[in-house]
Structures are given as C-alpha cells and as structure tokens.
Design a protein around this motif. Structure first.
Motif, PDB file in Angstrom:
ATOM      1  N   HIS A   1      -1.572   5.672  -3.280  1.00 16.15           N
ATOM      2  CA  HIS A   1      -0.279   5.499  -3.321  1.00 16.15           C
ATOM      3  C   HIS A   1       0.659   6.068  -2.239  1.00 16.15           C
ATOM      4  O   HIS A   1       1.637   6.566  -2.330  1.00 16.15           O
TER       5      HIS A   1
ATOM      6  N   HIS B   1      -5.678   4.550  -8.106  1.00 17.57           N
ATOM      7  CA  HIS B   1      -5.368   3.877  -7.022  1.00 17.57           C
ATOM      8  C   HIS B   1      -4.823   4.619  -5.874  1.00 17.57           C
ATOM      9  O   HIS B   1      -3.911   5.566  -6.521  1.00 17.57           O
TER      10      HIS B   1
ATOM     11  N   HIS C   1       5.503  -3.306  -8.925  1.00 20.03           N
ATOM     12  CA  HIS C   1       3.892  -3.105  -8.888  1.00 20.03           C
ATOM     13  C   HIS C   1       3.480  -4.192  -8.084  1.00 20.03           C
ATOM     14  O   HIS C   1       2.168  -4.540  -8.007  1.00 20.03           O
TER      15      HIS C   1
ATOM     16  N   HIS D   1       8.821   1.990  -9.240  1.00 20.49           N
ATOM     17  CA  HIS D   1       8.599   0.510  -8.230  1.00 20.49           C
ATOM     18  C   HIS D   1       8.241  -0.427  -8.803  1.00 20.49           C
ATOM     19  O   HIS D   1       7.807  -0.402  -9.965  1.00 20.49           O
TER      20      HIS D   1
ATOM     21  N   HIS E   1       7.467  -0.614 -12.726  1.00 19.24           N
ATOM     22  CA  HIS E   1       6.467   0.648 -13.237  1.00 19.24           C
ATOM     23  C   HIS E   1       7.128   1.883 -13.127  1.00 19.24           C
ATOM     24  O   HIS E   1       7.667   2.289 -12.007  1.00 19.24           O
TER      25      HIS E   1
ATOM     26  N   HIS F   1       6.140   6.291 -13.477  1.00 21.76           N
ATOM     27  CA  HIS F   1       5.096   7.017 -13.579  1.00 21.76           C
ATOM     28  C   HIS F   1       5.432   7.844 -14.819  1.00 21.76           C
ATOM     29  O   HIS F   1       6.609   8.047 -15.015  1.00 21.76           O
TER      30      HIS F   1
ATOM     31  N   HIS G   1      -2.731   6.084 -12.782  1.00 19.15           N
ATOM     32  CA  HIS G   1      -1.648   5.004 -13.307  1.00 19.15           C
ATOM     33  C   HIS G   1      -1.570   5.019 -14.759  1.00 19.15           C
ATOM     34  O   HIS G   1      -2.669   4.792 -15.296  1.00 19.15           O
TER      35      HIS G   1
ATOM     36  N   HIS H   1      -3.371   7.959  -7.356  1.00 20.03           N
ATOM     37  CA  HIS H   1      -2.330   8.139  -8.324  1.00 20.03           C
ATOM     38  C   HIS H   1      -3.060   7.795  -9.733  1.00 20.03           C
ATOM     39  O   HIS H   1      -4.102   6.731  -9.588  1.00 20.03           O
TER      40      HIS H   1
ATOM     41  N   TRP I   1      -5.881   3.473 -14.962  1.00 23.83           N
ATOM     42  CA  TRP I   1      -6.660   3.368 -13.787  1.00 23.83           C
ATOM     43  C   TRP I   1      -5.983   4.278 -12.636  1.00 23.83           C
ATOM     44  O   TRP I   1      -5.084   4.840 -12.886  1.00 23.83           O
TER      45      TRP I   1
HETATM   46 CU1  C2O Z   1       0.018   1.884 -10.286  1.00 19.35          CU
HETATM   47 CU2  C2O Z   1       2.890   3.824  -8.732  1.00 19.35          CU
HETATM   48  O1  C2O Z   1       1.283   2.783  -9.425  1.00 19.35           O
END
Ligand code: C2O
Ligand code: CU
Ligand code: CU
Length: 493
Positions: A164, A162, A477, A475, A426, A428, A121, A119, A160
C-alpha cells in the motif's frame, strides 16, 4: 472522435484484429498473439496443470507469527519462465489462517528495489502504531514488525494482504504481491475440500518480465493479458459428482472486474467480503470488483465445465480513443479461469449449512453525520496530459486530513461518481452497509468493504466507526487510480 468503444463494437472489431492495445509491453489482444479460441489461452502459453494451493500459515494458541519477504521471484506461468515479485518466493504469498481474537505478528522484509509496506485488506484491526498503519513505509533492504489484534467478535470470512505504498501500489500488486487471509468460522461449516483461489492478472513481455503500464493504461486501470488462479494459467480441478467444496475467492486484480460463472455446477454464496448471509444464496454469477472476496460452496454436477469470468463494461478513461493505439480494453472479453472436471464415484449428499447469525443492520441507527464524496476524473492540475483522479475535487495528500469522524458514531455517506467509468470505493478498518443504490433503497442487509460506484451513479452507505480510533484512508480500488490520487485520509477520534 469519441473514444469510447463499447463492448459490442470491440467484439465486432475483435475478429478483424484491429483493436490494438496501448503501450509497448502488452501482448496484443487481437491479431498478433491470438488466443486459442477453445481455451482463451494466448499463444505460447500452456494450461491445464492441477490447481495448486498457496502455503498455509495457521495461528496456534491465539498467535500467528510470520515473516513476509517481498522480493523479486522466479515463477513459471503458463509453462513459461517469468520474473515476478512475490511474498516468500512466489505468487500468491502464503495464506494466513486466523481465528477471531488472534494476535498476528508480521515481520515484513523488503527485498524490493524501492519502498513498500503491507495492508491487511478488510480486517477490522487498529490502524495505529504498528497495526494496519498506512503511514508506515519500509525502505528497500529494511524490515518492519506489524502486529494486529483481531477483536473476539471479528467476522469470519476471506480477506487479503497487499502492498500500500502510495504511487507504487498498482505496480507491486501487478508484479505479484498479494496473498489470502482466512478468518475461520467460530462454528465450522461442514464442507469437503476447501480451496483458496487468488485471482490476479499480469502481462509478461517476451523476456518473461512483468510489463510496465503506459499512461493510458494507468488512466484506464491496467488489465493483464493473463488471468491467473493461484499464479496458474487455466488450471484444472477435479471433483466427484455431487461433491461439495468451499472456495475462498479473492479478486487481487489491479483493475479487472470479475463476473464469475461456473455453469452446470451449483454455486451457493456464503458471503462476500466480511458479509455473511444467514442462509447460503443460490447464484449463477458472482461479481467481484477489485478487492472483493467471495466465500462460496460449489457442488459438482455431472459433467465438466469451465470457470469463466465474463466481460464487464466499466467505462473508459480516455477521450483520445483508439487513434494512436492509446486505449486499453476494459474487461471486454470472456476469459477461462479454470476447468472443472467431474469424475469418480458420486459423493454422499453434503450436510445442510447451519444458519448463520443475523448481520448487524444500521438502517435503524442514529446517524451522527452525513457526507458526500464525489469521484471525478478531469484535466490534470498542471494542465498536462495526465488526467487528475480526485475525491471532492482533491488529489491525495497524506498530510491533509480530509474527513474527521467521531469514534463510535454512525455516519451516512453518499458516494457519487461524476466520471465516465466505474470506481470501486474502499474504506479501511470499518465495513460499509449499502443502504441505497442510485437512489433506490437496498432492501437486503448488504455489507461490503469495496463498493462499486458505477459511472454516473451513486451509492449510499452507512458506517459504524466502532472499536478503533486512528487515522487511515479510503480510496478507489482500481489501484492505478489510487496511485494517481483517488484517495483521501480519515481520522476517527
Ligand atoms: Cu486493498 Cu487500501 O486496499
Ligand atoms: Cu484495504
Ligand atoms: Cu477508480
């Protein structure tokens, strides 16, 4: 007994070495593996290497093509051999250096034992197809080709990437899977040296493998015993007196809140997340909840100093308390992240930062819909011992659509936290403008993609669902909470 140990109690108990840590794996915070009181470095680890930089992969001619291989990796952390996870062989992964308007192709190769995905971010890109699509799952041994297109007006700043994959996000990030993304300024800001600082935490067992998390640690949100900068334990940086640097700081910790301080040096905040201040703000402290990033100018004073993260009480999940050792601390001690030494000839005074464009402000916008999201922790649906982490009473179900919004519209969401601990919220694709905190209107224009909703508190945000349609997620974080179900789905159409 009431389980909540306040930070003050914990500090008082700490000297006696009685605050035990949950689960087998963790190094004990007090007593058994005492940290050097001067450096905060746990026994058996070394610190003080020069701060290194992750490899940098830069777009050319509007395109960046990279391969990210997620796989077990060998690392040296604090002078000890460790078996971690890494993108392209180490932690953090390479820094992706982009410009607005770029196309980015990421070939993700999964060399892990189980499924993963990636993902980006904070990037404002499409959540559909082979874009930043949360439905993509890459099985062990397989690969997937992502392609992102940044709009021509994509905000500059620090982002960044990471994994998911729901259920293993915390384990994979804790293991070492994360890397920075920098979107360059359309008009460069004159700075001296630029550094990326990816801050993460990890716990290693005696054999140098990444410790797992107990049920209690997952409820609390695990915090590692070692807090790393670019995978290093308390590294050293050297600046000349008066020298200005630009630091791109990422909070890649699974659950740890950062309260960064660098006393004796000047800190000027250029922006947080995709937010960009018109003029840099002089600050003493920068708070980054998990997922947040800071873009900051650091001007060296005359003496050496340490970059620290201060204690932060984000509440506790457990009601069982410390009896039976089932409670993990919640960011309740100060940690030294790096040492900044000052030496050499004084540097020339740096140029003033050009004024940045005024940010968009949705406070005057027409709001199409108002919603409330309630974050709660309660007894598990099965009546078992695992606590349920819910949004509006429901745990995550990828097949259920929770929220449908009109593409192009502006909505106002009130985020309410009825639980005893903070949840960093958070969303997206679309950033959120904070318009009120705890019922008090926010006077400044503040944009974030992770917004802290304090225990028992509420925050109101406005969101413009611009540019993209499609399905994605929001969601908590604290990635253990996300994995436990504190996530919902959203469709913009
Ligand atoms: Cu840094 Cu859904 O995430
Ligand atoms: Cu995200
Ligand atoms: Cu949470």
């Amino acid at each position: 007994m009431a389980g909540r140990i306040t930070r003050r109690t914990a500090l008082a108990l700490g000297g006696l070495g009685v605050v035990a840590v949950a689960g087998g794996g963790a190094l004990l915070w007090a007593g058994l593996n005492p940290a050097d009181p001067r450096t905060g470095i746990p026994e058996g680890f070394t610190s003080g290497d020069d701060l290194s930089q992750p490899a940098e992969l830069r777009s050319t001619g509007g395109l960046l093509e990279v391969t990210l291989s997620a796989a077990p990796a060998a690392a040296t952390i604090g002078g000890r051999a460790a078996s971690v996870l890494g993108y392209n062989g180490g932690l953090p992964g390479p820094t992706l250096r982009l410009r607005a308007g770029d196309r980015v192709r990421v070939a993700l190769k999964n060399g892990l034992a189980g499924p993963t995905n990636v993902h980006v971010h904070g990037l404002h890109v499409s959540p559909e197809g082979n874009g930043d699509n949360m439905a993509v799952m890459v099985a062990a041994g397989e690969s997937f080709d992502y392609e992102y297109r940044l709009p021509a007006n994509h905000p500059p700043g620090v982002y960044w990437y990471h994994p998911h994959h729901h259920g293993t996000v915390a384990d994979q990030v804790f293991g070492g899977l994360y890397g920075a993304i920098v979107v360059d300024d359309p008009t460069p800001i004159e700075t001296g040296r630029e550094r990326v600082m990816v801050i993460s935490d990890i716990t290693l067992d005696g054999a140098g493998t990444v410790a797992g998390a107990s049920a209690a640690q997952r409820m609390q949100g695990r915090e590692g015993d070692l807090v790393l900068v670019n995978g290093q334990l308390a590294p050293t940086l050297t600046l000349r007196p008066g020298e200005r640097e630009r630091w791109r700081v990422v909070n890649a910790c699974v659950s740890r809140y950062l309260r960064l301080r660098l006393d004796g040096h000047r800190l000027q905040l250029l922006g947080l997340d995709s937010d960009r201040l018109e003029k840099p703000a002089e600050v003493d402290e920068i708070v980054l909840v998990p997922g947040n990033r800071a873009d900051v100018l650091v001007t060296a004073g005359s003496g050496s100093a340490v970059l620290r993260t201060l204690a932060y009480d984000r509440g506790t999940a457990t009601s069982g308390g410390m009896m039976g050792g089932s409670r993990q601390r919640a960011t309740d001690s100060d940690v030294i992240l790096a040492t900044v030494t000052v030496g050499g000839d004084p540097a020339a005074a740096p140029a003033a930062v050009p004024r940045q464009p005024a940010p968009a402000d949705l406070r005057g916008a027409t709001v199409t819909a108002r919603r409330e999201l309630d974050f709660a922790m309660g007894m598990g649906m099965d009546g078992g011992s695992m606590m349920a982490f819910t949004i509006n009473g429901q745990e995550f179900d990828p097949d259920r659509l929770d929220t449908t919004v009109l593409a192009g519209s502006v909505e106002e969401w009130t985020l309410r936290n009825s639980s005893g601990m903070d949840h960093p919220f958070h969303l997206h694709v679309w950033p959120m403008q904070i318009v009120a905190q705890g019922g008090t209107p926010e006077m400044a224009v503040v944009w974030r993609d992770v917004v802290n909703v304090a225990a028992g508190g509420q925050v109101t945000v406005r969101i413009g669902f611009t540019d993209f349609a499609g399905r994605t997620v929001y969601h908590c974080h604290i990635l253990d909470h996300e994995d436990a179900g504190m996530m919902g789905t959203i469709l913009a159409r």
